[in-house]
Design a protein around this motif. Structure first.
Motif, mmCIF file in Angstrom:
data_model
loop_
_atom_site.group_PDB
_atom_site.id
_atom_site.type_symbol
_atom_site.label_atom_id
_atom_site.label_comp_id
_atom_site.label_asym_id
_atom_site.label_seq_id
_atom_site.Cartn_x
_atom_site.Cartn_y
_atom_site.Cartn_z
ATOM 1 N N GLN A 27 -2.607 -1.695 9.550
ATOM 2 C CA GLN A 27 -3.826 -0.942 9.281
ATOM 3 C C GLN A 27 -3.915 -0.579 7.806
ATOM 4 O O GLN A 27 -4.983 -0.615 7.206
ATOM 5 C CB GLN A 27 -3.863 0.315 10.147
ATOM 6 C CG GLN A 27 -5.182 1.072 10.048
ATOM 7 C CD GLN A 27 -5.558 1.680 11.384
ATOM 8 O OE1 GLN A 27 -5.690 0.989 12.385
ATOM 9 N NE2 GLN A 27 -5.713 2.969 11.388
ATOM 10 N N SER A 28 -2.758 -0.231 7.206
ATOM 11 C CA SER A 28 -2.724 0.086 5.782
ATOM 12 C C SER A 28 -3.102 -1.130 4.954
ATOM 13 O O SER A 28 -3.867 -1.038 3.996
ATOM 14 C CB SER A 28 -1.326 0.578 5.392
ATOM 15 O OG SER A 28 -1.259 0.817 4.000
ATOM 16 N N SER A 31 -6.816 -1.680 5.325
ATOM 17 C CA SER A 31 -7.588 -0.703 4.547
ATOM 18 C C SER A 31 -7.636 -1.093 3.076
ATOM 19 O O SER A 31 -8.678 -0.985 2.419
ATOM 20 C CB SER A 31 -6.984 0.696 4.699
ATOM 21 O OG SER A 31 -7.068 1.136 6.035
ATOM 22 N N LYS A 32 -6.492 -1.552 2.567
ATOM 23 C CA LYS A 32 -6.445 -1.988 1.165
ATOM 24 C C LYS A 32 -7.318 -3.224 0.970
ATOM 25 O O LYS A 32 -8.053 -3.337 -0.021
ATOM 26 C CB LYS A 32 -5.009 -2.290 0.740
ATOM 27 C CG LYS A 32 -4.865 -2.665 -0.738
ATOM 28 C CD LYS A 32 -3.425 -2.897 -1.109
ATOM 29 C CE LYS A 32 -3.285 -3.123 -2.613
ATOM 30 N NZ LYS A 32 -4.143 -4.184 -3.134
ATOM 31 N N ILE A 34 -10.026 -4.194 2.721
ATOM 32 C CA ILE A 34 -11.470 -3.933 2.773
ATOM 33 C C ILE A 34 -11.943 -3.208 1.511
ATOM 34 O O ILE A 34 -13.063 -3.430 1.042
ATOM 35 C CB ILE A 34 -11.877 -3.153 4.046
ATOM 36 C CG1 ILE A 34 -11.229 -1.771 4.092
ATOM 37 C CG2 ILE A 34 -11.541 -3.938 5.292
ATOM 38 C CD1 ILE A 34 -11.683 -0.933 5.280
ATOM 39 N N SER A 35 -11.085 -2.371 0.937
ATOM 40 C CA SER A 35 -11.441 -1.703 -0.311
ATOM 41 C C SER A 35 -11.559 -2.719 -1.450
ATOM 42 O O SER A 35 -12.528 -2.704 -2.222
ATOM 43 C CB SER A 35 -10.394 -0.648 -0.665
ATOM 44 O OG SER A 35 -10.687 -0.045 -1.913
ATOM 45 N N ILE A 93 -5.866 -3.128 15.216
ATOM 46 C CA ILE A 93 -6.456 -2.108 14.344
ATOM 47 C C ILE A 93 -7.016 -0.989 15.210
ATOM 48 O O ILE A 93 -7.899 -1.225 16.038
ATOM 49 C CB ILE A 93 -7.570 -2.708 13.456
ATOM 50 C CG1 ILE A 93 -7.060 -3.915 12.665
ATOM 51 C CG2 ILE A 93 -8.130 -1.651 12.525
ATOM 52 C CD1 ILE A 93 -5.958 -3.610 11.690
ATOM 53 N N ASP A 95 -8.126 2.177 13.934
ATOM 54 C CA ASP A 95 -9.167 2.940 13.249
ATOM 55 C C ASP A 95 -10.505 2.202 13.392
ATOM 56 O O ASP A 95 -10.667 1.073 12.926
ATOM 57 C CB ASP A 95 -8.812 3.098 11.766
ATOM 58 C CG ASP A 95 -9.757 4.031 11.034
ATOM 59 O OD1 ASP A 95 -10.981 3.781 11.080
ATOM 60 O OD2 ASP A 95 -9.295 5.006 10.411
ATOM 61 N N GLN A 97 -13.423 2.692 11.991
ATOM 62 C CA GLN A 97 -14.100 2.403 10.732
ATOM 63 C C GLN A 97 -13.544 1.135 10.099
ATOM 64 O O GLN A 97 -14.283 0.279 9.623
ATOM 65 C CB GLN A 97 -13.953 3.583 9.760
ATOM 66 C CG GLN A 97 -14.821 4.787 10.086
ATOM 67 C CD GLN A 97 -16.267 4.578 9.672
ATOM 68 O OE1 GLN A 97 -17.089 4.133 10.461
ATOM 69 N NE2 GLN A 97 -16.585 4.926 8.449
ATOM 70 N N VAL A 98 -12.208 1.014 10.120
ATOM 71 C CA VAL A 98 -11.560 -0.172 9.556
ATOM 72 C C VAL A 98 -11.937 -1.402 10.380
ATOM 73 O O VAL A 98 -12.232 -2.473 9.840
ATOM 74 C CB VAL A 98 -10.028 0.001 9.515
ATOM 75 C CG1 VAL A 98 -9.345 -1.289 9.068
ATOM 76 C CG2 VAL A 98 -9.650 1.150 8.579
ATOM 77 N N LYS A 99 -11.930 -1.253 11.702
ATOM 78 C CA LYS A 99 -12.267 -2.369 12.579
ATOM 79 C C LYS A 99 -13.709 -2.836 12.341
ATOM 80 O O LYS A 99 -13.977 -4.043 12.259
ATOM 81 C CB LYS A 99 -12.078 -1.946 14.037
ATOM 82 C CG LYS A 99 -12.286 -3.078 15.035
ATOM 83 C CD LYS A 99 -12.016 -2.620 16.467
ATOM 84 C CE LYS A 99 -10.518 -2.413 16.708
ATOM 85 N NZ LYS A 99 -10.217 -2.233 18.159
#
Length: 615
Positions: A27-28, A31-32, A34-35, A93, A95, A97-99
């Motif tokens: 997930q980390s 997240s990186k 998608i940013s 995943i 989260d 939002q991340v998904k």
């Protein structure tokens, strides 16, 4: 030997901890990713937009973004992002939002996923369909009423033939252009259109999503077509009243050999009515003469193009929006070099990122004054989304109905009087009805067409109808939903779509227009209710209402970070679905007049089956 219970528990806990740690790591990483992907997306589009804006050639954003060299730059980056997003297993995943972000980034490749060579050919197909309307390849109708100074040069559909539909009352002339344009373009329209249908189907398959989910990707709603169908049911009774009145007027004008008083309206005359909505020879002229309309263009005659922008910007600031900053006016706003003095011209806007640009048209007329109010809605919407990452920047195309709602308010006599544009003109009830009727013809006759065009595409994409019988299917839909038939018997091998069906097809333009019209009235009514407006809805002005501005900004700031309905709730409250109710409320005085007139005339409401054959 049996393992002690304590050991089993320990091993289970350790395994669970390892799974949690692994999931947290994934997930980390996601997240990186998608940013970083958002940064890459914004950087790419901002760079291309800046190059376009500063180009000495003064090409518009659409032209630059359609150039093969630019397309290759975009495709290389977006397809990479799409493929990288697909590497993440959404099941791992947790989260949401991340998904959701990963799911959106998987689709960012759009048609680019077809590959460079394939997509390049599809790009040519799109361009070819757009050019069908501007190619000068139609011979003039002998004895036609085009213009006194018209020579024998070949004509293009836009703007030449469109102007003929606006001015001519010769049914044979209109029928000639209707048939000739379609026959002239049959091969090109068929080949290019069918290739595009196949391209959308292949892209959806590559992205591993249902084709209709891909087609309606902007709205992120699997049931979107059903919502559109509910709107059609809402407006059907009112539409039938308007249809009956128009058919009666056309029958009296052209006779029973051209218009069946109980049947569908021939398409060439249906188009004539729509094109002549604001002309002196409209079917409503005997009841509401164009000469009695307000002198709209004179209201803005003292303006220049910058004045119109400032007036529109003043409307948004009155709602509490921050003004467009100094950098925008100095570096991101400029006049178009060519403004089509004898034709139409529209502002060229880049709003794919928060760093917006606008090239404005220098033509000054009342219609442009209203359009500018809509354009600035797009700019302000993008500014309100400036804190969102790219994968939530799409706003379900809601910037367009927002602009429509602002235009409805800015065009009211109440607003024009309040800002001093019509201070020396008195709006009588008859003049208000004249304005309303012409607006109603333009709006209510187009909505069924947007729906039919959308349904044709969806039925082709999902295989509901075979491509070989699409023309027959098209006319079945036109008769059913619009009460419109072809001017004559048509071959099944033809493809009888109008020229605007092909415009901006890659953006699902027909659905966008449907949503813009329907939701624009819905937003407008909601805002008027918030102001506690009394009297006819079509003269409600919400200029200066900060609470409405706050509702708008609340919705705008969400982009697509929340589902469609949750986003609309910010403006529409407890009833966020698509509905035709607000449209009907707006046109209530016109519909009341129509019902009374139709009762008096004893005309048939509705239509029989078409007698025209698709052979």
């Amino acid at each position: 030997m049996r393992r002690p219970l304590f050991s089993i528990v320990i091993f289970s806990v350790i395994a669970w901890i390892n799974d949690v740690n692994a999931a947290a790591t994934k997930q980390s990483d996601a997240s990186k990713f998608i940013s970083d992907a958002s940064t890459r997306y914004y950087k790419l589009y901002n760079k291309i937009a800046e190059e376009t804006y500063s180009s000495a050639d003064d090409e518009d954003f659409d032209t630059i973004f359609s150039k093969l060299t630019t397309v290759k730059r975009i495709a290389a980056e977006l397809v990479t992002i799409s493929e990288e997003a697909s590497d993440y297993d959404l099941e791992n995943i947790r989260d949401m939002q991340v998904k959701t972000a990963l799911r959106n980034l998987r689709r960012v490749g759009e048609l680019f996923v077809l590959g460079e060579d394939y997509f390049s050919s599809v790009l040519i197909n799109f361009a070819a369909l757009k050019e069908l309307s501007t190619d000068k390849d139609i011979e003039p109708y002998l004895g036609g009423a085009y213009m006194p100074d018209q020579d024998d040069s070949s004509l293009a559909y836009y703007p030449d033939i469109q102007k003929i539909f606006q001015r001519s009352n010769d049914s044979d002339e209109l029928k000639y252009y209707w048939e000739t344009w379609r026959e002239k373009n049959l091969v090109w329209s068929s080949v290019n259109f069918y290739t595009i249908i196949e391209a959308f189907q292949k892209a959806a398959k590559i992205l591993d999503i249902p084709v209709l989910e891909f087609w309606f990707r902007c709205y992120n709603n699997k049931e979107f077509l059903r919502e559109m169908e509910r709107v059609m049911e809402d407006i059907k009774p009112a539409y039938k009243e308007l249809h009956a009145f128009i058919r009666k007027e056309l029958h009296e004008k052209y006779g029973g050999s051209v218009v069946n008083p109980r049947g569908p309206i021939p398409d060439h005359l249906f188009q004539q009515v729509r094109e002549q909505a604001w002309q002196a020879n409209s079917v409503i002229e005997p009841y509401f003469p164009k000469a009695n309309l307000p002198p709209y263009d004179s209201f803005v005659a003292h303006y220049d193009a910058k004045d119109m922008i400032n007036a529109a910007e003043n409307f948004y600031q009155s709602l509490g929006f921050d003004g467009l900053d100094k950098e925008f006016y100095e570096k991101q706003l400029k006049e178009q070099d060519q403004s089509a003095e004898n034709g139409d011209c529209r502002a060229d806007i880049f709003d794919l990122t928060p760093h917006v640009y606008m090239k404005y048209c220098k033509k000054v007329e009342f219609r442009k004054f209203l359009q500018v109010h809509g354009y600035l809605g797009r700019l302000h919407y993008a500014k309100e989304k400036q804190n969102l990452p790219s994968y939530f920047f799409n706003s379900y195309d809601l910037e367009y109905p927002v602009g429509e709602a602002i235009i409805l308010s800015a065009s009211t006599p109440k607003h024009l009087q309040a800002i001093g544009l019509s201070k020396n003109f008195e709006f009588s009830d008859q003049i208000l009805m004249n304005r309303l009727f012409r607006m109603g013809i333009h709006t209510m006759l187009n909505i069924p067409l947007y729906f039919v065009h959308t349904k044709v595409m969806t039925d082709l994409l999902n295989g509901t109808v075979e491509i070989e019988r699409i023309n027959k299917h098209y006319w079945e839909l036109m008769v059913k939903y619009a009460g419109v038939e072809p001017p004559s018997d048509r071959p099944e091998s033809a493809i009888d779509f109008p020229y605007n069906f092909y415009l901006d097809m890659e953006e699902n333009h027909q659905t966008k227009k449907f949503v813009s019209e329907v939701l624009g009235y819905h937003f407008y009514r909601s805002f008027c209710e918030e102001t506690h407006h009394k009297g006819y809805l079509h003269n409600c002005d919400f200029y200066g209402n900060m609470e409405i501005g706050n509702s708008l900004k609340s919705m705008m700031s969400l982009g697509s970070s929340k589902p469609w309905n949750e986003t609309l709730v910010r403006v529409l409250g407890t009833n966020p679905s698509l509905s035709g109710d607000a449209l009907l409320a707006y046109y209530t005085p016109m519909l009341d007049w129509l019902k009374a007139k139709n009762r008096e005339s004893k005309v048939k409401i509705g239509w029989n089956s078409s007698q025209k054959k698709i052979l």
